[in-house]
Design a protein around this motif. Sequence first.
Motif, PDB file in Angstrom:
ATOM      1  N   GLU A 112     -16.616  -4.571  12.082  1.00 49.65           N
ATOM      2  CA  GLU A 112     -17.934  -4.042  12.446  1.00 49.65           C
ATOM      3  C   GLU A 112     -18.229  -2.739  11.720  1.00 49.65           C
ATOM      4  OE1 GLU A 112     -18.445  -3.768  16.676  1.00 49.65           O
ATOM      5  OE2 GLU A 112     -17.853  -5.849  16.988  1.00 49.65           O
ATOM      6  N   ARG A 113     -17.174  -1.941  11.442  1.00 47.79           N
ATOM      7  CA  ARG A 113     -17.362  -0.622  10.831  1.00 47.79           C
ATOM      8  C   ARG A 113     -16.642  -0.478   9.502  1.00 47.79           C
ATOM      9  NH1 ARG A 113     -16.380   4.067  14.769  1.00 47.79           N
ATOM     10  NH2 ARG A 113     -18.031   4.942  13.518  1.00 47.79           N
ATOM     11  N   VAL A 114     -15.686  -1.356   9.212  1.00 50.60           N
ATOM     12  CA  VAL A 114     -14.864  -1.232   8.014  1.00 50.60           C
ATOM     13  C   VAL A 114     -14.891  -2.525   7.217  1.00 50.60           C
ATOM     14  CG1 VAL A 114     -13.293   0.409   9.134  1.00 50.60           C
ATOM     15  CG2 VAL A 114     -12.715  -2.033   9.106  1.00 50.60           C
ATOM     16  N   ARG A 115     -14.447  -2.400   5.981  1.00 53.95           N
ATOM     17  CA  ARG A 115     -14.157  -3.584   5.188  1.00 53.95           C
ATOM     18  C   ARG A 115     -12.739  -3.424   4.647  1.00 53.95           C
ATOM     19  NH1 ARG A 115     -17.654  -2.785  -0.439  1.00 53.95           N
ATOM     20  NH2 ARG A 115     -16.256  -1.205  -1.293  1.00 53.95           N
ATOM     21  N   LEU A 116     -12.027  -4.522   4.597  1.00 54.64           N
ATOM     22  CA  LEU A 116     -10.670  -4.542   4.068  1.00 54.64           C
ATOM     23  C   LEU A 116     -10.718  -5.206   2.709  1.00 54.64           C
ATOM     24  CD1 LEU A 116      -8.798  -5.801   7.270  1.00 54.64           C
ATOM     25  CD2 LEU A 116      -9.497  -3.468   6.688  1.00 54.64           C
ATOM     26  N   ARG A 117      -9.990  -4.628   1.763  1.00 54.32           N
ATOM     27  CA  ARG A 117      -9.967  -5.163   0.396  1.00 54.32           C
ATOM     28  C   ARG A 117      -8.596  -4.960  -0.197  1.00 54.32           C
ATOM     29  NH1 ARG A 117      -9.196  -0.862  -2.739  1.00 54.32           N
ATOM     30  NH2 ARG A 117     -10.164   1.107  -2.173  1.00 54.32           N
ATOM     31  N   ALA A 118      -8.296  -5.713  -1.245  1.00 52.50           N
ATOM     32  CA  ALA A 118      -7.009  -5.571  -1.923  1.00 52.50           C
ATOM     33  C   ALA A 118      -6.873  -4.148  -2.469  1.00 52.50           C
ATOM     34  CB  ALA A 118      -6.894  -6.589  -3.056  1.00 52.50           C
ATOM     35  N   MET A 119      -5.667  -3.602  -2.374  1.00 51.61           N
ATOM     36  CA  MET A 119      -5.402  -2.273  -2.936  1.00 51.61           C
ATOM     37  C   MET A 119      -5.395  -2.368  -4.463  1.00 51.61           C
ATOM     38  SD  MET A 119      -4.858  -0.023  -0.413  1.00 51.61           S
ATOM     39  CE  MET A 119      -3.872   1.286  -1.091  1.00 51.61           C
ATOM     40  N   GLU A 120      -5.828  -1.311  -5.107  1.00 49.44           N
ATOM     41  CA  GLU A 120      -5.924  -1.230  -6.572  1.00 49.44           C
ATOM     42  C   GLU A 120      -5.072  -0.069  -7.087  1.00 49.44           C
ATOM     43  OE1 GLU A 120      -7.726  -3.224  -8.470  1.00 49.44           O
ATOM     44  OE2 GLU A 120      -8.827  -4.295  -6.911  1.00 49.44           O
ATOM     45  N   PRO A 121      -4.642  -0.111  -8.349  1.00 50.26           N
ATOM     46  CA  PRO A 121      -3.933   1.040  -8.916  1.00 50.26           C
ATOM     47  C   PRO A 121      -4.742   2.338  -8.818  1.00 50.26           C
ATOM     48  CG  PRO A 121      -3.620  -0.862 -10.321  1.00 50.26           C
ATOM     49  CD  PRO A 121      -4.624  -1.261  -9.261  1.00 50.26           C
TER      50      PRO A 121
ATOM     51  N   GLU B 259       0.456  -1.184  -9.421  1.00 49.34           N
ATOM     52  CA  GLU B 259       0.214  -2.021 -10.597  1.00 49.34           C
ATOM     53  C   GLU B 259       1.122  -3.240 -10.623  1.00 49.34           C
ATOM     54  OE1 GLU B 259       0.837   0.776 -13.750  1.00 49.34           O
ATOM     55  OE2 GLU B 259      -1.197   1.574 -13.641  1.00 49.34           O
ATOM     56  N   GLU B 260       2.390  -3.065 -10.238  1.00 43.06           N
ATOM     57  CA  GLU B 260       3.374  -4.137 -10.357  1.00 43.06           C
ATOM     58  C   GLU B 260       3.538  -4.951  -9.083  1.00 43.06           C
ATOM     59  OE1 GLU B 260       6.915  -2.219 -11.750  1.00 43.06           O
ATOM     60  OE2 GLU B 260       6.024  -1.790 -13.709  1.00 43.06           O
ATOM     61  N   ARG B 261       2.933  -4.508  -8.015  1.00 42.21           N
ATOM     62  CA  ARG B 261       3.043  -5.227  -6.746  1.00 42.21           C
ATOM     63  C   ARG B 261       2.479  -6.631  -6.909  1.00 42.21           C
ATOM     64  NH1 ARG B 261       0.535  -6.657  -2.378  1.00 42.21           N
ATOM     65  NH2 ARG B 261       1.508  -6.348  -0.363  1.00 42.21           N
ATOM     66  N   PRO B 262       3.202  -7.654  -6.413  1.00 39.97           N
ATOM     67  CA  PRO B 262       2.645  -9.017  -6.494  1.00 39.97           C
ATOM     68  C   PRO B 262       1.303  -9.088  -5.773  1.00 39.97           C
ATOM     69  CG  PRO B 262       4.944  -9.066  -5.746  1.00 39.97           C
ATOM     70  CD  PRO B 262       4.511  -7.627  -5.765  1.00 39.97           C
TER      71      PRO B 262
ATOM     72  N   ASN C 244      -1.656 -10.293  -3.313  1.00 36.77           N
ATOM     73  CA  ASN C 244      -1.608 -10.691  -1.911  1.00 36.77           C
ATOM     74  C   ASN C 244      -1.367 -12.189  -1.815  1.00 36.77           C
ATOM     75  OD1 ASN C 244      -1.979  -8.152  -0.838  1.00 36.77           O
ATOM     76  ND2 ASN C 244      -4.177  -8.380  -0.542  1.00 36.77           N
ATOM     77  N   ALA C 245      -0.461 -12.555  -0.929  1.00 38.95           N
ATOM     78  CA  ALA C 245      -0.126 -13.961  -0.694  1.00 38.95           C
ATOM     79  C   ALA C 245       0.257 -14.099   0.772  1.00 38.95           C
ATOM     80  CB  ALA C 245       1.018 -14.395  -1.610  1.00 38.95           C
ATOM     81  N   TYR C 246       0.509 -15.306   1.207  1.00 35.11           N
ATOM     82  CA  TYR C 246       0.747 -15.565   2.620  1.00 35.11           C
ATOM     83  C   TYR C 246       1.793 -14.637   3.227  1.00 35.11           C
ATOM     84  CZ  TYR C 246       1.584 -17.977   6.998  1.00 35.11           C
ATOM     85  OH  TYR C 246       1.703 -18.266   8.331  1.00 35.11           O
ATOM     86  N   GLY C 247       2.891 -14.410   2.554  1.00 38.90           N
ATOM     87  CA  GLY C 247       3.980 -13.616   3.121  1.00 38.90           C
ATOM     88  C   GLY C 247       3.710 -12.132   3.228  1.00 38.90           C
TER      89      GLY C 247
ATOM     90  N   GLY D 291      -7.627   4.379   4.495  1.00 39.79           N
ATOM     91  CA  GLY D 291      -6.292   4.015   4.968  1.00 39.79           C
ATOM     92  C   GLY D 291      -5.884   2.670   4.437  1.00 39.79           C
ATOM     93  N   LEU D 292      -4.804   2.149   5.003  1.00 40.36           N
ATOM     94  CA  LEU D 292      -4.336   0.835   4.602  1.00 40.36           C
ATOM     95  C   LEU D 292      -3.790   0.092   5.800  1.00 40.36           C
ATOM     96  CD1 LEU D 292      -0.943   0.831   4.366  1.00 40.36           C
ATOM     97  CD2 LEU D 292      -1.499   2.269   2.437  1.00 40.36           C
TER      98      LEU D 292
END
Length: 182
Positions: free
Chosen positions: A6-15, A50-53, A55-58, A81-82
Amino acid sequence: MFVLGERVRLRAMEPADAEALWWWNHDPEVMRWMDAGYAQPLVQVRTWLEERPRNAYGDVLFGIDAPAKPTAGTAEWQLIGLVRLSGAEPETGCAELNIYLGEKEYWGQGYATDAVRAVCRYGFEAMRLHKIALTVVTENDAALRVYRRVGFVEEGRLREVFRREGQWLDKYTMGLLEGELK
């Protein structure tokens, strides 16, 4: 892809998020209730992102964006935040939740609650999880309020597993089952 609350959006982290993450990880007030580990140089945080795989199920790691405060310049959204669901396995249908807000001016205003609710909804609907678990220091009242508000219940107590300011503290284990999300 965004996961919307309602107040935030979640997105993949970037370098490009490395500097904010580095600052938060070096702020004693932000890290007060977390297992902080050892200080890392900014280049190492950037390399990790940068090197983090992907996002995937695990393991899914999302940056939490909120509408930017007027002092943020022209940006519409600000990383505050994260949140992460890790250790997920289809065989067990369980994952572990971790979250923190690094931007202190967003504390106590419902952003963490919205982010937890959004990531749990994502976990139950998109990942088809049955249970989301976490641990939290028993003295972390703000986090406990968030987790209870979303529907997490205490399932156990880990005695003297967290050390802060020369004192050993307990942690609760908490869980949220599919269908219990508030």
